[in-house]
Design an enzyme around this catalytic site. Sequence first.
Site, PDB file in Angstrom:
ATOM      1  N   ALA A 100       0.824  -1.215   0.000  1.00  0.00           N
ATOM      2  CA  ALA A 100       0.000   0.000   0.000  1.00  0.00           C
ATOM      3  C   ALA A 100       0.856   1.262   0.000  1.00  0.00           C
ATOM      4  CB  ALA A 100      -0.948   0.001   1.202  1.00  0.00           C
ATOM      5  N   ARG A 101       2.093   1.151   0.476  1.00  0.00           N
ATOM      6  CA  ARG A 101       2.992   2.313   0.446  1.00  0.00           C
ATOM      7  C   ARG A 101       3.266   2.707  -0.997  1.00  0.00           C
ATOM      8  NH1 ARG A 101       8.263   1.228   2.685  1.00  0.00           N
ATOM      9  NH2 ARG A 101       8.455   3.489   2.681  1.00  0.00           N
ATOM     10  N   TYR A 110     -12.500  -1.256   8.821  1.00  0.00           N
ATOM     11  CA  TYR A 110     -12.841  -1.370   7.401  1.00  0.00           C
ATOM     12  C   TYR A 110     -14.301  -0.980   7.178  1.00  0.00           C
ATOM     13  CZ  TYR A 110      -8.506  -4.112   7.397  1.00  0.00           C
ATOM     14  OH  TYR A 110      -7.223  -4.520   7.555  1.00  0.00           O
ATOM     15  N   HIS A 132     -10.506 -11.121   0.626  1.00  0.00           N
ATOM     16  CA  HIS A 132     -11.003 -10.382  -0.542  1.00  0.00           C
ATOM     17  C   HIS A 132     -12.498 -10.558  -0.738  1.00  0.00           C
ATOM     18  CE1 HIS A 132      -6.935  -9.840  -2.858  1.00  0.00           C
ATOM     19  NE2 HIS A 132      -6.904  -9.348  -1.636  1.00  0.00           N
ATOM     20  N   LYS A 170      -3.718  -8.629  -6.271  1.00  0.00           N
ATOM     21  CA  LYS A 170      -3.704  -9.989  -6.796  1.00  0.00           C
ATOM     22  C   LYS A 170      -3.057 -10.918  -5.786  1.00  0.00           C
ATOM     23  CE  LYS A 170      -0.013 -10.572  -7.301  1.00  0.00           C
ATOM     24  NZ  LYS A 170       1.102 -10.492  -6.321  1.00  0.00           N
TER      25      LYS A 170
END
Lengths: 362, 362
Positions: B18-19, B63, B84, B102
């Site tokens: 995510a960085r 979340y 996911h 992915k």
Amino acid sequence: MATDSPIRIGVMGCAEIARKVSRAINLAPNATIAAVASRSFEKAKSFATSNGYPESTKIHGSYESILEDPEVDALYVPLPTSLHVEWAIRAAEKGKHILLEKPVALNVAEFDKILAACEANGVQIMDGTMWVHNPRSAKLKEFLSDSDRFGQLKTVQSCFSFAGDEDFLKNDIRVKPGLDGLGALGDAGWYAIRATLLANNFELPNTVTAFPGAVLNEAGVILSCGASLTWEDGRTATIYCSFLANLTMEINAIGTNGTLSVHDFIIPFKETEASFTTSTKAWFNEFVTAWVNPPSEHTVKTELPQEACMVREFARLVGEIKNKGAKPDGFWPSISRKTQLVVDAVKESVDKNCEQISLSGR
Amino acid sequence: MATDSPIRIGVMGCAEIARKVSRAINLAPNATIAAVASRSFEKAKSFATSNGYPESTKIHGSYESILEDPEVDALYVPLPTSLHVEWAIRAAEKGKHILLEKPVALNVAEFDKILAACEANGVQIMDGTMWVHNPRSAKLKEFLSDSDRFGQLKTVQSCFSFAGDEDFLKNDIRVKPGLDGLGALGDAGWYAIRATLLANNFELPNTVTAFPGAVLNEAGVILSCGASLTWEDGRTATIYCSFLANLTMEINAIGTNGTLSVHDFIIPFKETEASFTTSTKAWFNEFVTAWVNPPSEHTVKTELPQEACMVREFARLVGEIKNKGAKPDGFWPSISRKTQLVVDAVKESVDKNCEQISLSGR
């Protein structure tokens, strides 16, 4: 110190590849062309003339005749593979050392008969795989055996394809079951298999399993195929060979610490130098947007073309036997046999619908 | 002409990846970071600070909370694969467009549930495979679809390996059955499979057969494996992926007329440019001692890093929906699904002792 006279090589058959090897014999400092044979005297004579053979070259109108030539130490045999077993054995029985084109035989049982004849008669045998004699190959082995830079081999992928034209696919001996019945596997696949063996320090794999999708011609000769190989400690390999796809020759060997890539391993892009790339402990920068320690290229100068290096090594071994009473070298025939064993196993797996073939005990 | 305001992206989870994607969102001209969520408010806040997020970024301590944020158009979801299906569906149900890391799911059945939710709610979904968005990839496709320079594809070999260290192999989510249970296949293999699909114009293979010799950890997660793929008209492919070998990423695609090679297809060696080599109708000189038409290198400048190109394309599609009432694009989810199908088939073949898996009807 007296210099030994060059090893006198007879060329047994006027195949296209014999032109290249004739040039190599001329280039090798310790070998000379002494004779050439074909089934027709005229063909042999014409071959000698068009390839600039020395005036002194003896012309033989039959293979039998060159075997009897007392001024021939060794024979280069580029005959179709189906003829190897007969003529290599007859050559050995006449005490001629043998540089034998690849594939060495139609199967390892045939090659074992050749080996037995060579052993019984104390003659050297070596196959015509040129690239392993390129000085680059020693550098490849050096990297692959470096426990820091390369580590332990995990996998090696090798392929060799070239696009045969219509004439080749119809008429070349390599698509004829009675001549070179191993097709692309015996020709292109031989090299790819040799590369996987070299990367595995010439240890035989445990298992060989053909990929689905091999292409055979109407006569049942392999035009393209691939296989996966495994070794006991988890090493794996894949090979791919084809007469149906653009010229490509790759080795990609990946170890725990390093990677080796060669893009022209059989015939280098240039005759005078040969390159390869290596990386060690490659990784990414902070944001994983570029590499740290990317692959670097290394170039090896080729003093003599690789096929002349091959002839030089063959002539050196013959010279040791002829002039110093040495025994024939066992390394070269041993790797010919291993390559043939893997060729046979791929063929068997193709024939048996991709069954896994075990090589243990072979 | 009014310029549409940037697409407001929320980052759902503070994974290492995510960085990089946060930086990419900042770089993409049509996207902005609007919010970040973690299971802990403090973790999300610290992530925002250490990654230079704008002051205005909303921090969410769960979340659930980011799903309710009306100022978030789309979510980037780098959660472990096992999560996911739950969170992508919940996001779709809240009308959030989804950029999903992915592998998109643990299997295609799960992904189909996600797709159904996206379709029902009219949201865009795209997976996080960055390299296909590099401008180089368009050039690769251009070469591969050139009937003169490349001809018809015969085979494509692709591999991606990297050497996980002791900590990675013990603790990374990608070796944990409950988190990213597809291991090296879902991570590294995903890319190699995508490359073989790209070379095959995204046609699914007919069969997938794992190589013998897959390595699994004690929990049964794949650490390295390979497979061969076949298509109806004789095309073949091999893929290889591993967490146990030095960083290597290769595509080698061979056609009747040409060859394409890429040595850094997932992460280019440099962020600002990316290269590949091609050859067409390569052959040998007269004595077969060197090449005519050897491979040549081509370099593509990368205006934006590939991950920013990915975000830009995602935001463009979201913008079409948000601002112009367009329908979600079907191409990107379709190739996610195909990649997942092949991943699943390799896994199935590994689980069934290298049985050949048919993909027809899937």
